[in-house]
Design an enzyme around this catalytic site. Structure first.
Site, PDB file in Angstrom:
ATOM      1  N   ASP A   1      38.396  42.625  45.482  1.00  0.00           N
ATOM      2  CA  ASP A   1      39.316  41.268  45.719  1.00  0.00           C
ATOM      3  C   ASP A   1      40.763  41.724  47.103  1.00  0.00           C
ATOM      4  O   ASP A   1      41.939  41.391  46.841  1.00  0.00           O
ATOM      5  CB  ASP A   1      40.759  40.238  44.364  1.00  0.00           C
ATOM      6  CG  ASP A   1      39.342  40.063  43.352  1.00  0.00           C
ATOM      7  OD1 ASP A   1      38.446  39.574  43.655  1.00  0.00           O
ATOM      8  OD2 ASP A   1      40.134  40.041  41.858  1.00  0.00           O
TER       9      ASP A   1
ATOM     10  N   GLU B   1      38.207  29.412  45.715  1.00  0.00           N
ATOM     11  CA  GLU B   1      39.707  30.090  45.512  1.00  0.00           C
ATOM     12  C   GLU B   1      39.915  31.415  46.496  1.00  0.00           C
ATOM     13  O   GLU B   1      39.495  31.036  47.556  1.00  0.00           O
ATOM     14  CB  GLU B   1      38.852  30.865  44.207  1.00  0.00           C
ATOM     15  CG  GLU B   1      37.721  32.103  44.166  1.00  0.00           C
ATOM     16  CD  GLU B   1      37.645  32.315  43.053  1.00  0.00           C
ATOM     17  OE1 GLU B   1      37.313  31.810  42.462  1.00  0.00           O
ATOM     18  OE2 GLU B   1      36.859  33.295  42.870  1.00  0.00           O
TER      19      GLU B   1
END
Length: 522
Positions: free
Chosen positions: A17, A188
């Site tokens: 991420d 997301e």
């Protein structure tokens, strides 16, 4: 100007991420840490080629005890405005469907190393928060929104946005739904950028597994409506089974002083094509803006690349530096991680015995609360790790040693313990997908310090011990298949720990050193 050839990933091992930020002539990447503390790990670079550990931000702001496997700190994002660094992050307390308890917070600091403020609570409607500083001075928080009413397994319902008031330290005004996502679903990881006349929204879709992708949309008005890139996804490996880099997605971008743009994103390198033991890693590629105003990979297509180039102002060469050594002679190395609890003198210190780390026992190896272990990320497919310890257990419930540890359901642990018939012994245990095995091998050893070693060669690993200056290493059990140490949201760790199920803090071990050496090449 120089074009430096590099190989992806640039951050090896569990570094998922990635969110990239440039401040002055410094580049920073922050990555998710999940249940490992300190959280929100940050790497630093001057040229986008070589990256070094800089700091971990969440050192005193969170309490992760009892948090579920694969929960805790998700997708931190750093930004900078008017002399302050901002960090927003999610602390996931429950992932049991259909709900998800994901609390979002904001902290600030004058430098990347702090001191960081107390957390400001933002919302709990979804995860992956991102703070956008608009040119007019307003700030906007974006996050994925979770809708428990959906009948799909993943209940991500798109991206929302709300203004953040810096003075009031709270979200204000209406909530805007700015993107519903595409048929790739599982939308997301929103990041917003202003380029030219447009606001560009970069999102991840398709889940963080093999279907992972990057989708871009844009709008001339910050609150929308947003126009979808007609050629989405702009990055994915979902249809490229032969690509060495898989699961490509969760991206962010940065512009260099040379006018070039680069995208960092997460990826995996599945061992034997099926097991991402190293977890999700960070890669980089150059991107360009097309004449019609869309973001594309410079090399063409929409696939991740192992080999690519970075434009720099000076000659540079990518250097592999995954080795780690701590002789416990002064301060504990900052790169260490602990599980759900921070390191403090109550259970881990350098004062109890000179030039040793004294670690007091905690709960069992499967505890979600007081698991007393220190661990580092596995960064290479081929490596060895060695530690030397002094430990005198008095019960089979007391143990200390060396472990390969993915999570509380998947680990291998060679340890010193006590046997009623044989005294101090070395044993080996394993947990695979929650199924526990205690191997029958029991090795009696005399008093004194013991060295423990694990050698990992791709999909297999083997444990060894050595005592009283022995010239050769002795095996602890047989070679073990390691492919089960993959899955979930993290990567495998190599750790040392002390456990006691008879009494809290009932025993302690003194560790002389810990060494990790990786054999993979760039």
């Amino acid at each position: 100007m120089y074009r430096t050839k590099i190989k992806n990933p640039i951050l090896r091992g569990f570094n998922p991420d990635p969110n990239i930020l440039k401040v002055d002539d410094n580049y920073y990447i922050v990555v998710s840490s999940f249940e490992w503390l300190p959280g929100a790990r940050v790497y630093h670079s001057k040229d986008l080629v070589n990256w070094n550990y800089e700091t971990d931000i969440l050192k005193n702001q969170v309490d992760l005890r009892g948090n579920p496997q694969n929960g805790s700190i998700w997708a931190p994002q750093i930004s900078y405005d008017n002399g302050l660094f901002y960090l927003v992050y999610t602390d996931v307390k429950s992932t049991k469907r259909p709900f998800k308890d994901s609390h979002n917070y904001l902290i600030t600091a004058p430098t990347i190393k702090g001191p960081w403020s107390k957390p400001v609570y933002l919302n709990s409607s979804g995860f992956d928060p991102s703070l956008f500083h608009d040119r007019d001075g307003r700030k906007w928080l974006l996050n994925e929104i979770w809708d428990y009413r959906l009948i799909t397994g993943n209940k991500s319902a798109g991206i929302i946005m709300q203004e953040y008031d810096d003075q009031k330290q709270q979200l204000v005004g209406p909530v805007y739904k700015i993107f519903n996502g595409t048929e790739l679903a599982k939308t997301e990881a929103p990041h917003l950028y202003k380029y030219g006349d447009y606001y560009y929204l970069i999102t991840a879709e398709g889940g963080t597994g093999s279907g992972h992708s990057v989708t871009v949309c844009r709008s001339k008005k910050i609150t929308g409506p947003y126009e979808l890139d007609p050629h989405y996804p702009m990055l994915t490996a979902r249809d490229k089974p032969d690509s060495p880099l898989q699961c490509a997605g969760h991206a962010s971008i940065v512009q260099t002083p040379l006018g070039k743009w680069y995208m960092v994103y997460l990826c995996t390198r599945p061992l034997l094509g099926k097991a991402a033991i190293l977890g999700r890693e960070t890669a980089i590629q150059e991107v360009i803006w097309t004449e019609d105003g869309w973001l594309r990979l410079k090399d063409g297509g929409n696939g991740p690349l192992v080999e690519t180039e970075i434009l720099t102002t000076h000659q540079s060469k990518q250097i592999k530096n995954t080795d780690f050594f701590d002789d416990f002679n002064s301060e504990l190395k900052e790169e260490w991680n602990s599980l759900r609890i921070l390191v403090d003198d109550s259970w881990c210190n350098l004062k109890g015995r000179k030039s040793y780390l004294r670690m007091t026992s905690g709960d069992s190896i499967q505890s979600l609360f007081e698991h007393h272990m220190l661990a580092i990320r596995q960064k290479d497919f081929h490596f060895d790790a060695i530690t030397k310890l002094d430990y005198n257990p008095k019960s089979y419930n007391q143990m200390a040693g060396l472990m390969l540890y993915l999570n509380d359901d998947n680990y291998l642990y060679t340890y010193l313990t006590y046997d009623e018939n044989r005294g101090r012994v070395i044993r080996l245990m394993k947990c695979k997908n929650g199924e526990f095995t205690l191997f029958p091998t029991i090795i009696p050893i005399e008093d004194g310090e013991v060295e423990l070693k694990v050698e990992v060669n791709g999909p297999t690993g083997k444990f060894y011990y050595r005592i009283n200056g022995m010239d050769t290493w002795q095996a602890v059990g047989t070679p073990q298949d390691l492919l089960f140490l993959a899955g979930g949201f993290t990567g495998n760790f190599i750790g040392i720990g002390v456990h006691d199920m008879d009494q809290k803090s009932g025993s302690y071990a003194d560790f002389d050193y810990f060494a990790y050496h990786g054999f993979d090449s760039l």
